[in-house]
Design a protein around this motif. Structure first.
Motif, PDB file in Angstrom:
ATOM      1  N   VAL A   1      40.657 -28.889  15.772  1.00 36.10           N
ATOM      2  CA  VAL A   1      40.224 -27.750  16.584  1.00 36.10           C
ATOM      3  C   VAL A   1      38.725 -27.542  16.370  1.00 36.10           C
ATOM      4  O   VAL A   1      38.206 -27.825  15.296  1.00 36.10           O
ATOM      5  N   PRO A   2      38.033 -27.078  17.399  1.00 35.26           N
ATOM      6  CA  PRO A   2      36.583 -26.889  17.238  1.00 35.26           C
ATOM      7  C   PRO A   2      36.270 -25.726  16.286  1.00 35.26           C
ATOM      8  O   PRO A   2      37.035 -24.755  16.220  1.00 35.26           O
ATOM      9  N   VAL A   3      35.175 -25.859  15.570  1.00 31.63           N
ATOM     10  CA  VAL A   3      34.811 -24.799  14.615  1.00 31.63           C
ATOM     11  C   VAL A   3      34.334 -23.531  15.322  1.00 31.63           C
ATOM     12  O   VAL A   3      34.122 -22.515  14.675  1.00 31.63           O
ATOM     13  N   ALA A   4      34.184 -23.612  16.643  1.00 31.30           N
ATOM     14  CA  ALA A   4      33.754 -22.423  17.390  1.00 31.30           C
ATOM     15  C   ALA A   4      34.663 -21.239  17.089  1.00 31.30           C
ATOM     16  O   ALA A   4      34.225 -20.098  16.966  1.00 31.30           O
ATOM     17  N   HIS A   5      35.942 -21.541  16.963  1.00 34.14           N
ATOM     18  CA  HIS A   5      36.923 -20.487  16.687  1.00 34.14           C
ATOM     19  C   HIS A   5      36.609 -19.804  15.349  1.00 34.14           C
ATOM     20  O   HIS A   5      36.728 -18.593  15.209  1.00 34.14           O
ATOM     21  N   LEU A   6      36.206 -20.619  14.396  1.00 30.17           N
ATOM     22  CA  LEU A   6      35.878 -20.095  13.064  1.00 30.17           C
ATOM     23  C   LEU A   6      34.544 -19.342  13.100  1.00 30.17           C
ATOM     24  O   LEU A   6      34.421 -18.243  12.557  1.00 30.17           O
ATOM     25  N   PHE A   7      33.570 -19.944  13.768  1.00 32.94           N
ATOM     26  CA  PHE A   7      32.237 -19.345  13.785  1.00 32.94           C
ATOM     27  C   PHE A   7      32.230 -18.005  14.539  1.00 32.94           C
ATOM     28  O   PHE A   7      31.439 -17.117  14.226  1.00 32.94           O
ATOM     29  N   GLY A   8      33.089 -17.926  15.546  1.00 32.71           N
ATOM     30  CA  GLY A   8      33.123 -16.736  16.387  1.00 32.71           C
ATOM     31  C   GLY A   8      33.265 -15.466  15.582  1.00 32.71           C
ATOM     32  O   GLY A   8      32.635 -14.446  15.870  1.00 32.71           O
ATOM     33  N   ARG A   9      34.107 -15.519  14.542  1.00 34.26           N
ATOM     34  CA  ARG A   9      34.368 -14.283  13.796  1.00 34.26           C
ATOM     35  C   ARG A   9      33.150 -13.825  12.984  1.00 34.26           C
ATOM     36  O   ARG A   9      33.059 -12.664  12.597  1.00 34.26           O
ATOM     37  N   PHE A  10      32.200 -14.729  12.736  1.00 33.25           N
ATOM     38  CA  PHE A  10      31.047 -14.333  11.919  1.00 33.25           C
ATOM     39  C   PHE A  10      30.031 -13.514  12.704  1.00 33.25           C
ATOM     40  O   PHE A  10      29.216 -12.826  12.123  1.00 33.25           O
ATOM     41  N   ARG A  11      30.105 -13.631  14.013  1.00 30.56           N
ATOM     42  CA  ARG A  11      29.207 -12.793  14.823  1.00 30.56           C
ATOM     43  C   ARG A  11      29.531 -11.330  14.566  1.00 30.56           C
ATOM     44  O   ARG A  11      28.657 -10.497  14.398  1.00 30.56           O
ATOM     45  N   ARG A  12      30.824 -11.038  14.529  1.00 29.62           N
ATOM     46  CA  ARG A  12      31.232  -9.654  14.276  1.00 29.62           C
ATOM     47  C   ARG A  12      30.876  -9.256  12.848  1.00 29.62           C
ATOM     48  O   ARG A  12      30.399  -8.150  12.599  1.00 29.62           O
ATOM     49  N   LEU A  13      31.134 -10.164  11.920  1.00 25.47           N
ATOM     50  CA  LEU A  13      30.851  -9.860  10.514  1.00 25.47           C
ATOM     51  C   LEU A  13      29.375  -9.525  10.340  1.00 25.47           C
ATOM     52  O   LEU A  13      29.020  -8.521   9.705  1.00 25.47           O
ATOM     53  N   VAL A  14      28.519 -10.352  10.927  1.00 23.96           N
ATOM     54  CA  VAL A  14      27.075 -10.130  10.785  1.00 23.96           C
ATOM     55  C   VAL A  14      26.665  -8.816  11.471  1.00 23.96           C
ATOM     56  O   VAL A  14      25.850  -8.062  10.935  1.00 23.96           O
ATOM     57  N   HIS A  15      27.270  -8.571  12.617  1.00 22.30           N
ATOM     58  CA  HIS A  15      26.988  -7.296  13.323  1.00 22.30           C
ATOM     59  C   HIS A  15      27.311  -6.110  12.410  1.00 22.30           C
ATOM     60  O   HIS A  15      26.514  -5.179  12.262  1.00 22.30           O
ATOM     61  N   ASP A  16      28.487  -6.151  11.778  1.00 19.93           N
ATOM     62  CA  ASP A  16      28.909  -5.047  10.914  1.00 19.93           C
ATOM     63  C   ASP A  16      28.044  -4.962   9.654  1.00 19.93           C
ATOM     64  O   ASP A  16      27.685  -3.870   9.210  1.00 19.93           O
ATOM     65  N   LEU A  17      27.707  -6.138   9.091  1.00 22.34           N
ATOM     66  CA  LEU A  17      26.901  -6.138   7.861  1.00 22.34           C
ATOM     67  C   LEU A  17      25.488  -5.609   8.143  1.00 22.34           C
ATOM     68  O   LEU A  17      24.908  -4.906   7.321  1.00 22.34           O
TER      69      LEU A  17
END
Lengths: 115, 670
Positions: free
Chosen positions: B344-360
């Motif tokens: 599976v492409p890592v896009a699925h994994l990377f996607g969640r970090f956008r939110r994490l960084v936004h919150d951090l």
């Protein structure tokens, strides 16, 4: 599991097939199996809706399919009472009441004819 | 006949929808005027609401309705999209997830709180947007539509769609029941109905299309428009029927609807919208555990094939050999196909970090920009799942400790916004995931002081930068001066190390004071089956992952004798350290006259492994080590050979690190 909070099974006495209070997509598979078996073993089936039952379009479709099945097998299927409440509302919302034939009106509304 | 559990299907769909909504919100946060993202978020919320109601998730549907309404207002230009609104809906989205996962939980208070925030965000917006202009003259639309057969099972409830059509104007809706099969042929969760609708409205065609916006790609929709000078649809008698007591004859109901006479000739404006339907049906959703099960079966097949090959090779039966070769080829192809299915492409994994960084960024008061690269890089799904936690810790660490506050960055001549990049790429049999920031970098002096004070190293011990950086992955190691709710307890990096070790991966750290740090994780592409090089050491057989093998050399007895005490071989003008596996494994056997050196590498580091014999390549189905042997660092797993014997799989990362350590010590000793 979330499904377990309401009664999902239909009940049967004589030729009466009582639908569970929740007769929606969530329970339709079980109702389908029960009704198919019931109609297959009875010459006449009276379908009863629970008071204030939750219903959706899937049960309308199922009962239409049951009418076809009973008709081809020389059996009878009727509603115990004409549609009222949520059943009538769902019939209206889903466009079943428009263009009803006499048979349809007789089955759903216990009316001989709909103008 | 078994039917899919509609609730499970809904939960899966809802999770995907929520991810889409989150991605849309995060994109919108970057460009608040992005109409496409506003529409995308609205569509996601709209679909979730409809599906939730369909499957009995009433609380979810009711809650989502408010967010949908807010975005509908944004869509219509009544209120602008603001960062406050995006943040409120992001929080609401998390709550929607909880409502999907535990619908019977006590969510009321949280719902109220979030809806109050949402109201505040909407009311706080400048609502001066001009209302829509008055609509054009009334138009009669003749609409025919059918939804995909699996629409209900996938969470699309036709009733709200029909209700929405009614809200557009005067409407006559007729259900076409001719497609319903007999009860014994019925698939009860399939939809066999279609509808024809006559709608008299001042709304444009797009308003009708909007009703179907979230099922548009998979449905059949025809809209034919006819101009109408005056409302021609009489009030539908169904309203009267609906309110008529059942005992009352239907014939007493008001006059039936007559289709309105067309005022002009019909406009041939049929819009078929089923172009993508055939494409969509080509995809099949398969539960992950089914794939795992299939993978196990393929693994067993590979082992059986290996045994067959061995038996065939030892027999003189040419026909058996031919069949064995065919089976080998087929099982190899099956294995390759299986591996592709699991990728599976890592896009699925990377996607969640956008939110994490936004919150951090919100929590730390820093401005942080996240850049992701290589999202299409594919990795085995089990690797992806296990990478999530370590990456969360690394990203949190970068946000909290790596990046400086804006004023400090500006004082240092940097851009006030910190940058974090998350990238993935394939390299040989590994995927390299890199987390890079442009922050203050790792303070080597502080790491050393902390390591010395906690007894991890001797005072003034001679360590390379890499060795020093690796200390940050020790349990409880933290140089943070304050513990925040994000990091600083020295737990996160330990988790990173343990997870990456378990994945047979390696961690490489680079840091430049004042410029930032870079942590690279090298992970095998798959954890299930690998191509291995089968070797013999003493009387035991071992597997070396073939992806790590660079070349094989012969080591004569003379050369072996010469290199004693140094354990280096000269390889094209560079010295490569080697490890005698016979010594390491204490086989107690004499070396073969012509030993072999298998040169393996991870990244730029190389080491030679001295073995007695290279047997050949071997498809290796990896079996985990028992709990008893879990801590044996030299081996990453075991496999069953064709003759039923067990061979241990060498842990390349560990051996390379050991070889490099040996080299460093020898160099230090002169």
């Amino acid at each position: 599991m979330f499904l377990g909070v309401f009664m999902t099974t239909s009940t049967f006495t004589d030729n009466h097939f009582s639908l569970p209070p929740n007769a929606t997509l969530r329970t339709i598979t079980t109702i389908h199996q029960d009704l198919l078996e019931f109609v297959a073993h009875n010459d006449a089936t009276v379908v009863e809706f629970a008071p204030d039952s939750q219903i959706d379009i899937s049960i309308l479709q199922l009962l239409e399919a049951a009418r076809i099945y009973a008709g081809t097998g020389g059996k009878a299927i009727v509603l115990a009472k004409p549609a009222t409440g949520t059943l009538l509302d769902t019939l209206r919302r889903s466009g079943f009441l428009e263009g009803m034939s006499n048979d349809d009106a007789n089955f759903w509304l216990h009316q001989g004819e709909i103008q | 006949m078994s039917f899919p559990d509609p609730i499970a299907v809904f939960r899966t769909e809802a999770a995907e929808l929520l991810e889409q909504v989150e991605a849309g919100l995060l994109d919108l946060n970057v460009n608040l005027g992005d109409k496409d993202q506003i529409d995308a978020v609205f569509r996601g919320l709209h679909t979730l609401k409809g599906s939730g109601a369909m499957f009995g998730f009433e609380a979810l549907a009711a809650f989502t309705h408010h967010c949908e309404t807010a975005f509908d207002r944004v869509r219509k230009g009544e209120v602008p999209a603001t960062q406050a609104l995006v943040t409120a809906v992001l929080d609401a989205k998390d709550h929607m997830r909880a409502l999907v996962e535990t619908p019977s939980g006590d969510h009321e208070a949280r719902s109220e709180y979030l809806l109050a925030s949402l109201r505040q965000a909407v009311e706080g917006s400048d609502g001066n947007a001009s209302p829509a202009a008055a609509g054009p003259a009334l138009t009669l639309y003749k609409i025919r539509f059918s939804l995909p057969q699996n629409a209900m099972a996938n969470g699309t409830n036709p009733l709200p769609l029909l209700d929405e059509l009614r809200e557009l104007g005067e409407c006559r809706i007729v259900a076409d029941r001719s497609g319903i099969p007999s009860l014994d042929q019925l698939f009860p969760t399939d939809l066999h109905l279609s509808w024809s609708v006559e709608l008299l409205t001042a709304q444009p065609r797009s308003a009708i299309e909007d009703v179907f916006i979230f099922v548009m790609d998979e449905m059949e929709l025809e809209i034919a428009a006819e101009q109408a000078s005056a409302p021609a649809v009489t009030p539908a008698p169904v309203e009267a029927v609906a309110s008529t007591p059942s005992a009352q004859p239907v014939s007493e109901a008001p006059a039936p609807v007559q289709p309105p006479a067309p005022a002009t000739a019909p406009v041939p404006a049929v819009v078929p919208v089923d172009a993508k339907s055939s494409k969509a049906s080509e995809n099949v959703r398969v539960p992950a555990e089914k794939l795992d099960e299939l993978m196990d079966r393929v693994g067993e097949l590979v082992i059986a094939q290996s045994r067959l090959s061995q038996l065939a090779g030892g027999s003189g039966d040419l026909q058996l050999r031919a069949v064995s070769e065919d089976v080998e080829r087929l099982s190899g192809e099956l294995r390759d196909t299986m591996m592709v299915l699991r990728m599976v492409p890592v896009a699925h994994l990377f996607g969640r970090f956008r939110r994490l960084v936004h919150d951090l960024a919100h929590e730390t008061g820093k401005t942080i920009e996240l850049v992701t690269e290589g999202e299409t890089t594919e990795v085995d799904k089990s690797v992806i799942e296990r990478l999530a936690d370590p990456l969360v810790h690394l990203v949190r660490n970068s946000c909290d400790h790596g990046l400086e506050p804006p004023e400090e960055r500006i004082a240092a001549g940097k851009d006030g916004a910190g940058h974090i990049s998350l990238s993935a790429r394939q390299q040989a049999g590994e995927v390299i995931i890199t987390i890079k920031d442009d922050g203050r970098g790792i303070n080597k002096e502080r790491v050393r002081a902390k390591a010395e004070s906690s007894g991890l190293i001797q005072p003034n011990a001679s360590l390379t930068d890499q060795e020093l950086y690796q200390l940050i992955f020790q349990p409880g190691f933290s140089t943070a001066q304050t513990v925040t709710n994000l990091s600083g307890r020295g737990v996160g990096m330990d988790v990173v190390k343990r997870t990456i070790d378990a994945l047979r991966g390696t961690i490489n750290v680079a840091s430049h004071p004042g410029k930032g740090s870079e942590i690279s994780l090298a992970i095998p592409l798959t954890l299930a089956i690998i191509d291995g090089l089968l070797v013999r050491v003493g009387s035991g057989r071992y597997v070396i992952p073939l992806s790590a093998v660079e070349e094989c050399l012969e080591l004569s007895i003379e050369e072996d004798m010469r290199s004693r005490g140094r354990s280096f071989i000269s390889l094209r003008d560079s010295l490569v350290p080697f490890i005698r596996l016979r010594d390491l494994f204490r086989t107690g056997t004499k070396p073969d006259p012509f030993q072999k050196v298998v040169v393996i590498s991870t990244g730029s580091e190389r080491v030679g492994l001295v073995v007695d014999q290279i047997i050949g390549d071997h498809q290796t189905v990896i079996k985990a080590m028992s709990k008893l042997h879990h801590d044996v660092a030299t081996f990453s797993g075991a496999t069953i050979l064709g003759d039923g014997d067990v061979a241990l799989i060498l842990d390349v990362g560990h051996l390379v690190a050991e070889g490099q350590q040996q080299e460093a010590h020898l160099r230090a000793a002169g």
